[in-house]
Design a protein around this motif. Structure first.
Motif, mmCIF file in Angstrom:
data_model
loop_
_atom_site.group_PDB
_atom_site.id
_atom_site.type_symbol
_atom_site.label_atom_id
_atom_site.label_comp_id
_atom_site.label_asym_id
_atom_site.label_seq_id
_atom_site.Cartn_x
_atom_site.Cartn_y
_atom_site.Cartn_z
ATOM 1 N N LEU A 289 0.221 14.766 2.047
ATOM 2 C CA LEU A 289 -0.962 14.102 1.521
ATOM 3 C C LEU A 289 -0.812 12.587 1.548
ATOM 4 O O LEU A 289 -1.732 11.857 1.913
ATOM 5 N N GLY A 290 0.353 12.094 1.165
ATOM 6 C CA GLY A 290 0.596 10.662 1.191
ATOM 7 C C GLY A 290 0.526 10.086 2.594
ATOM 8 O O GLY A 290 -0.021 9.005 2.804
ATOM 9 N N ALA A 291 1.111 10.792 3.537
ATOM 10 C CA ALA A 291 1.069 10.308 4.916
ATOM 11 C C ALA A 291 -0.368 10.223 5.419
ATOM 12 O O ALA A 291 -0.753 9.253 6.094
ATOM 13 N N ALA A 292 -1.182 11.248 5.086
ATOM 14 C CA ALA A 292 -2.571 11.233 5.527
ATOM 15 C C ALA A 292 -3.334 10.062 4.892
ATOM 16 O O ALA A 292 -4.099 9.353 5.559
ATOM 17 N N LEU A 293 -3.112 9.833 3.590
ATOM 18 C CA LEU A 293 -3.789 8.726 2.917
ATOM 19 C C LEU A 293 -3.361 7.382 3.493
ATOM 20 O O LEU A 293 -4.180 6.479 3.691
ATOM 21 N N LEU A 294 -2.064 7.230 3.750
ATOM 22 C CA LEU A 294 -1.565 5.966 4.279
ATOM 23 C C LEU A 294 -2.151 5.680 5.667
ATOM 24 O O LEU A 294 -2.537 4.546 5.965
ATOM 25 N N TRP A 295 -2.202 6.708 6.510
ATOM 26 C CA TRP A 295 -2.757 6.500 7.845
ATOM 27 C C TRP A 295 -4.210 6.052 7.756
ATOM 28 O O TRP A 295 -4.648 5.151 8.446
ATOM 29 N N THR B 286 0.835 -1.209 0.000
ATOM 30 C CA THR B 286 0.000 0.000 0.000
ATOM 31 C C THR B 286 0.864 1.251 0.000
ATOM 32 O O THR B 286 0.562 2.235 -0.690
ATOM 33 N N THR B 287 1.933 1.229 0.793
ATOM 34 C CA THR B 287 2.836 2.384 0.824
ATOM 35 C C THR B 287 3.418 2.648 -0.554
ATOM 36 O O THR B 287 3.482 3.805 -1.012
ATOM 37 N N TRP B 288 3.838 1.581 -1.225
ATOM 38 C CA TRP B 288 4.400 1.751 -2.567
ATOM 39 C C TRP B 288 3.348 2.277 -3.550
ATOM 40 O O TRP B 288 3.649 3.143 -4.380
ATOM 41 N N VAL B 289 2.130 1.769 -3.441
ATOM 42 C CA VAL B 289 1.079 2.222 -4.360
ATOM 43 C C VAL B 289 0.796 3.706 -4.158
ATOM 44 O O VAL B 289 0.670 4.483 -5.114
ATOM 45 N N LEU C 52 5.995 21.670 -3.399
ATOM 46 C CA LEU C 52 5.212 20.570 -3.970
ATOM 47 C C LEU C 52 5.547 19.251 -3.293
ATOM 48 O O LEU C 52 4.673 18.447 -2.984
ATOM 49 N N ALA C 53 6.845 18.988 -3.046
ATOM 50 C CA ALA C 53 7.255 17.751 -2.404
ATOM 51 C C ALA C 53 6.692 17.636 -0.999
ATOM 52 O O ALA C 53 6.222 16.571 -0.588
ATOM 53 N N LEU C 54 6.736 18.752 -0.240
ATOM 54 C CA LEU C 54 6.188 18.727 1.114
ATOM 55 C C LEU C 54 4.681 18.467 1.088
ATOM 56 O O LEU C 54 4.157 17.700 1.896
ATOM 57 N N THR C 55 4.000 19.101 0.130
ATOM 58 C CA THR C 55 2.557 18.906 0.027
ATOM 59 C C THR C 55 2.221 17.453 -0.299
ATOM 60 O O THR C 55 1.318 16.844 0.293
ATOM 61 N N VAL C 56 2.955 16.889 -1.272
ATOM 62 C CA VAL C 56 2.715 15.499 -1.661
ATOM 63 C C VAL C 56 3.016 14.549 -0.511
ATOM 64 O O VAL C 56 2.280 13.584 -0.261
ATOM 65 N N ALA C 57 4.099 14.802 0.236
ATOM 66 C CA ALA C 57 4.455 13.932 1.356
ATOM 67 C C ALA C 57 3.389 13.962 2.438
ATOM 68 O O ALA C 57 3.007 12.924 2.981
#
Length: 917
Positions: A287-293, A7-10, A280-285
């Motif tokens: 967002l990804g952390a929130a989705l993963l949680w 899931t993390t990779w996806v 952009l990188a901080l925003t994506v990171a």
């Protein structure tokens, strides 16, 4: 990989796929915009340099105005006052104005006075050639008037750039008339370029457009600069260059100006890009952390619990375990479904346990059956090949004796039948290879015509016994030589023709061979076997070409047979890239056909002696069968002979009468033996009794049995006899012999010496000495005679023990070893010989060749594995035996020394010992 990691990779890949388009958009939009601004700024700076250059020329023109409209200068042009020159045209004053030259010209353009100096050292120099070449009498740059007061600009001459301004000499009120022109000129060099650089605050340089060496960006843009374009070229990440062309007084762009400056705008763009990408990188990171949680809390944890419980079931096989039913509604439903499935599997496991024992027993039975089948086939192969070796071997020995022509033909027929039977036995015994898909096809060169005729001759007597006409029609386009498997073709043909004879009570069986398709590499031959037998219904045709099946059960009861032949034929035609089929109707006969692809080969040169040529003769054919008449007629036409046909004795006599009345005659008559009302013998008697036709040569066409009876009772009535169906070569040779009877002896009554004499035999012992290990008395006799005919002296051992003892006492050239013998078989005997050789150390290796009836798949490999050098399968053919012996024991170059005679050996005794001979 765990679900959490997947899931993390996806999520990471998905966010990366979002970030990459944004990155691309930023680079294409923002950075491209900065790049355009940078190019525009550099282009404007180039224009600033152009303007500054033009301003320098304008300043020079203003200085010219001050002198041109000075009354003292106007007066000098009128009276040439030298005092004006000495006081005003001093080197110091000229240099102080930044000029290199001042010159006065009269209205015609003639030079009145000039003064040229070097600005740096205020030294007077001659007027440079560049100026002298430009400002000559009549030059449009000089003859100034009140209305056309001035001219200014630049030009290039001899690699130097010059600025000039020429103004008409007028009064201080700028009135005339004009007294000529005054010229101010200055050389534009490095100092002047430095002044412009200081004024514009740009790093600039001037170059001549036709200079051989230019900076790389100018060299690459020569064409664009010549067209008037402004060239902007980045010189890396730090600096950028701009360039443009300056127009000279002639309108040519002969001067190039180049500026270089730092890429400040580009640096700003890069800084903006870095900050944007970081944001952009901080925003994506985030967002990804929130989705993963969120995914871990809602999906991954419940699925991990399910996965762990499933692994527990898999490892322990405990179907009583149950899945946790928690989490989202879909996961609860999934857990419930898995629990239901586990309950079902538990029930099925109990049922399968009961079936497992039955399946294991069935498997053991199947393995035992397959083993028994293999053993049966191996034993059957050995038992059948052993007597077949005697049959074929003895006929071969008989052919090596003195026989007359008819006896030799009979023996050859017996041997041909034996070899054909052997081919059929091989296919039946190798049926396991067909089932396993391991049947192979060999490729050798052969004559298709001879193959067909030879195959039909084997079945001629069967057809004659049933009163059937067996006919063969071979198309002229059938190649005389081809590459394929003649044994498999013969097997298919014998099977189809044999079936046709079996299922035909009266009428005829016609075999046709033609070419269906041909090219330079291959020929597709088509074989057809047509009969007038019982026929096959469409329903019965569906059962053909299947193993152990016939049209119906009554067929087997009436005619016999295993039903295996057509199935084998179908598989063989497929291996030869062909097909097989049937056309038939119940009660109206059948036509079986098959095709086979054969390679194209050039026919080998004939070794036959020249014979009398055929052509122009006239032949009478008498046969009650229309197919026979048609086929014989086609064959005679192919020989270049004319013919007439009659369907019986009465019609033949009438045709002879008609030909005689017309003053013509026949050179030969071919008579069928078996005809209604008047057979061939009766017709021959009627022809011989008539003096008009008594000398007509007659050829009798009959079966083998009838021909023997006729030749015994009527030895002189016929010039020759032909066996039905007549082979093309036999028919041709017979006609040549009969037509050319005056030049060559008649074959029918006086066989040649070559036909009756036995082939030459080598002296026994001329090749060397062999040991034969064989327990069967008949096979001993056959092998001994074959080897003696080849020039070998042979000792016989009845089993492996005797073979080992004999090979230990005498140095035999080779040992021919049977595999199945009492006391010690051939495999064990060979291993014993190899062990004794190893114990003796380095020395001569005994050649051991297997000569066995074990011909199943794997038998050759087994023989070689135990230490044998070669392999021969029974029945043994003389040619193969000689070839294999020559391979391991080459013939001597010089005649060998005579071998002492030994006591006569009784090859039929199985108890004979080598020591006793």
């Amino acid at each position: 990989m765990t679900l959490r990691r997947q899931t993390t990779w996806v999520i990471a890949i998905a966010l990366l796929l979002v970030a990459l388009p944004l990155q691309f958009a930023f680079d294409r939009i923002v950075l491209d915009s900065f790049a355009r601004v940078e190019r525009d700024a550099t282009a404007r700076n180039v224009e600033r340099v152009r303007d500054a250059f033009d301003a320098s020329i304008a300043t020079l023109a203003n200085k010219t105005h001050d002198w041109a409209w000075w009354d003292d200068a106007y007066a000098f042009a009128l009276d040439r006052n030298e005092e004006f020159v000495e006081s005003n045209l001093t080197p110091a004053s000229i240099a102080s104005m930044g000029l290199n030259a001042i010159a006065f010209f009269d209205p015609a353009g003639a030079l009145l006075r000039e003064r040229c100096v070097e600005i740096e050292d205020e030294q007077v120099i001659p007027l440079p050639a560049a100026l002298a070449a430009r400002f000559v009498p009549g030059s449009p740059l000089l003859a100034r008037t009140e209305s056309d007061r001035e001219a200014s600009g630049c030009f290039v001459h001899d690699g130097e750039i010059w600025l000039f301004a020429a103004t008409a000499l007028l009064t201080s009120e700028q009135t005339g008339p004009a007294r000529g022109s005054i010229l101010f000129a200055k050389r534009f060099g490095a100092a002047q370029a430095a002044e412009l650089s200081a004024v514009t605050h740009l790093d600039l340089a001037f170059h001549l457009a036709d200079a051989p060496l230019l900076p790389a960006d100018l060299e690459a843009g020569r064409g664009e600069l010549a067209a008037g374009a402004t060239l902007v070229t980045p010189l890396g990440e730090e600096r950028i260059a701009g360039a443009g062309a300056l127009l000279d007084i002639d309108g040519a762009r002969s001067i190039l100006v180049r500026i270089t400056e730092p890429r400040a705008i580009h640096a700003q763009a890069l800084a903006a890009g870095r900050s944007t990408k970081l944001t952009l990188a901080l925003t994506v990171a985030l967002l990804g952390a929130a989705l993963l949680w969120q995914l871990r809390h809602m999906v991954i944890r419940p699925l991990s619990l399910l996965s762990g419980r499933v692994r527990d079931v898999e490892r322990g096989g405990d179907l009583t375990l149950r899945m946790p039913e928690e989490g989202a509604s879909e996961l609860v439903a999934l857990g419930h479904g898995i629990n239901q499935m586990l309950a079902t599997l538990a029930r099925q496991q109990d049922e399968l346990a009961g079936l497992s024992h039955s399946l294991q027993a069935a498997r053991d039975d199947a393995i035992a059956g397959a083993r028994a089948k293999s053993e049966f086939l191996a034993n059957m192969s050995h038992e059948i090949r052993t007597p077949m070796n005697g049959v074929i071997g003895m006929t071969g020995l008989l052919l090596d004796t003195r026989l007359d022509g008819e006896q030799r033909e009979y023996v050859e027929t017996i041997r041909g039948c034996g070899e054909a039977l052997l081919d059929l036995i091989n296919d039946i015994l190798d049926f396991s290879k067909i089932e396993a898909g391991k049947m192979t096809i060999e490729v050798v060169d052969f004559d298709p015509r001879h193959l067909v005729e030879e195959s039909l001759s084997l079945l001629a007597s069967r057809a004659q016994q049933k009163g059937l006409e067996l006919c063969c029609q071979i198309a002229p386009e059938v190649p005389a030589w081809a590459a394929g498997d003649p044994g498999r073709l013969r097997q298919i043909l014998l099977n189809l023709v044999g079936n046709a004879i079996k299922f035909t009570a009266k009428g005829e069986v016609v075999v046709r061979i033609g070419v269906e398709r041909a090219d330079a590499a291959a020929t597709l031959l088509r074989f057809e076997v047509e009969d007038t037998g019982i026929g096959i219904t469409p329903e019965q045709q569906q059962k053909l070409f299947q193993s152990f099946s016939q049209a119906d059960a009554s067929t087997t009861r009436r005619f016999g047979g295993t039903g295996l032949g057509l199935a084998i034929s179908k598989r063989l035609t497929e291996l030869m890239q062909g097909a097989i089929g049937v056309r038939s109707a119940d009660g109206r006969g059948s036509c079986f056909w098959f095709t086979a692809a054969l390679g194209v080969r050039a026919a080998p040169p004939s070794e036959a002696e020249p014979r009398i040529a055929l052509g122009g003769q006239r032949v009478l054919i008498v046969d009650d069968n229309a197919t026979n008449r048609r086929i014989l007629g086609k064959q005679l036409e192919g020989f270049g002979l004319a013919f007439a046909a009659a369907d019986g004795g009465a019609a033949a006599l009438a045709l002879l009468e008609a030909e005689h009345a017309a003053g013509r005659s026949f050179d030969l008559a071919i008579l069928d033996y078996m005809m209604p009302e008047m057979d061939g013998l009766q017709l021959a008697a009627r022809i011989g009794a008539d003096p008009r036709f008594a000398k007509l040569p007659l050829v009798l066409l009959s079966s083998a049995v009838a021909r023997g009876q006729v030749r015994a009772n009527e030895p002189d009535r016929f010039a020759a006899y032909l066996l039905k169906p007549a082979r093309v070569n036999q028919l041709r040779d017979c006609l040549r012999d009969v037509v050319g009877a005056a030049a060559a002896p008649r074959r029918a009554s006086a066989p040649s010496a070559a036909a009756t004499a036995a082939p030459p035999r080598r002296p026994i012992g001329s090749r060397g000495r062999l040991l034969l290990a064989e327990d069967n008395p008949v096979n001993q006799k056959v092998a001994v005679r074959l080897l003696e005919n080849l020039g070998w002296r042979v000792d016989v051992a009845a089993n492996g023990v005797e073979a080992v003892l004999a090979a230990s006492r005498l140095p035999y050239d080779a040992v021919l070893m049977d595999c199945q013998m009492p006391e010690m078989d051939g495999y064990e005997a060979t291993r014993e010989l190899r062990q004794r050789e190893a114990a003796r150390g380095a020395g001569r290796r005994q050649i051991v060749l297997a000569m066995t009836a074990n011909a199943m798949q794997g038998d050759r490999e087994a023989c070689l594995a135990c230490g044998m050098d070669g392999y021969l399968a029974k029945p043994i053919r003389k040619e193969e035996l000689a070839r294999e012996l020559d391979r391991f024991v080459p013939p001597p170059v010089v005649p060998p020394a005579p071998i002492e005679p030994l006591a006569e050996v009784d090859a039929t005794s199985a108890e004979t010992r080598p020591s006793e001979r």
